[in-house]
Design an enzyme around this catalytic site. Sequence first.
Site, PDB file in Angstrom:
ATOM      1  N   LYS A  95      64.572  36.043  72.783  1.00 47.03           N
ATOM      2  CA  LYS A  95      64.111  37.201  73.549  1.00 47.03           C
ATOM      3  C   LYS A  95      62.638  37.082  73.895  1.00 47.03           C
ATOM      4  O   LYS A  95      62.235  37.315  75.045  1.00 47.03           O
ATOM      5  CB  LYS A  95      64.375  38.490  72.771  1.00 47.03           C
ATOM      6  CG  LYS A  95      64.046  39.758  73.572  1.00 47.03           C
ATOM      7  CD  LYS A  95      64.323  41.017  72.774  1.00 47.03           C
ATOM      8  CE  LYS A  95      63.237  41.277  71.763  1.00 47.03           C
ATOM      9  NZ  LYS A  95      63.363  42.600  71.126  1.00 47.03           N
ATOM     10  N   ASP A 155      66.823  43.446  75.215  1.00 46.51           N
ATOM     11  CA  ASP A 155      66.447  44.246  74.048  1.00 46.51           C
ATOM     12  C   ASP A 155      67.456  45.375  73.888  1.00 46.51           C
ATOM     13  O   ASP A 155      68.497  45.390  74.546  1.00 46.51           O
ATOM     14  CB  ASP A 155      65.019  44.784  74.190  1.00 46.51           C
ATOM     15  CG  ASP A 155      64.888  45.797  75.327  1.00 46.51           C
ATOM     16  OD1 ASP A 155      65.855  45.977  76.109  1.00 46.51           O
ATOM     17  OD2 ASP A 155      63.816  46.423  75.434  1.00 46.51           O
TER      18      ASP A 155
END
Length: 229
Positions: free
Chosen positions: A125, A143
């Site tokens: 991420k 997210d």
Amino acid sequence: MPVKNMTKKQIQIFFERLRAQRPNPKTELNYSSPFELLVAVTLSAQATDVSVNKATDKLFPIANTPEQIYALGVEGLKSYIKTIGLYNSKAENVIKACKILIEKHQSIVPNNRTDLEALPGVGRKTANVVLNTAFGMPTMAVDTHIFRVGNRTGLAVGKNVLEVEQRLLKVIPKEFIVDSHHWLILHGRYCCVARKPKCAECVVSDVCNSPDKYEFGAVKEIQIKNIDE
């Protein structure tokens, strides 16, 4: 009740609306270089952007290069970020990452996933955020906000973040892909929130496939005609 996948037409309208609402979307993390962004995103894990900005607004004027932050040492860095969750492990990771950047990358943040993910504290991420925001690459950092929006609306249904990421990269039209990460995060953060989504004021409620949207005030009268065409 399972959520139906959006059609191509719905997706096109979805992003046209988000683009019109926020023509120039940006991360809410404060940064002025790829290295500052890397540090800020590393610190933001399980923390709010607001809390990270409060810390980095004091840190970066003092130290904002790998050499300067490395010189602070773990304890020195902790003094700036102690208000952020998990600051002990984050301080250690940032210092280790600075050392690698200095020794292996001439203090320059790499613009490729392999080298980024080799840095301590940098997962998929974080790497996606840096590649997208600092280098303008068509990556998708999923997210909690993007995971929720993708599954709730039918834009990208997936059991885990990787499934949602891959689905988003597949279905989002190229004209929207670079900015879509920011649009989806901001939409999830301020409108399509977890407990009580603000469907009554949502600019894309009429192309959303959530079976619960009318419970939260979505207006039926503005449904687009022939949406599946």
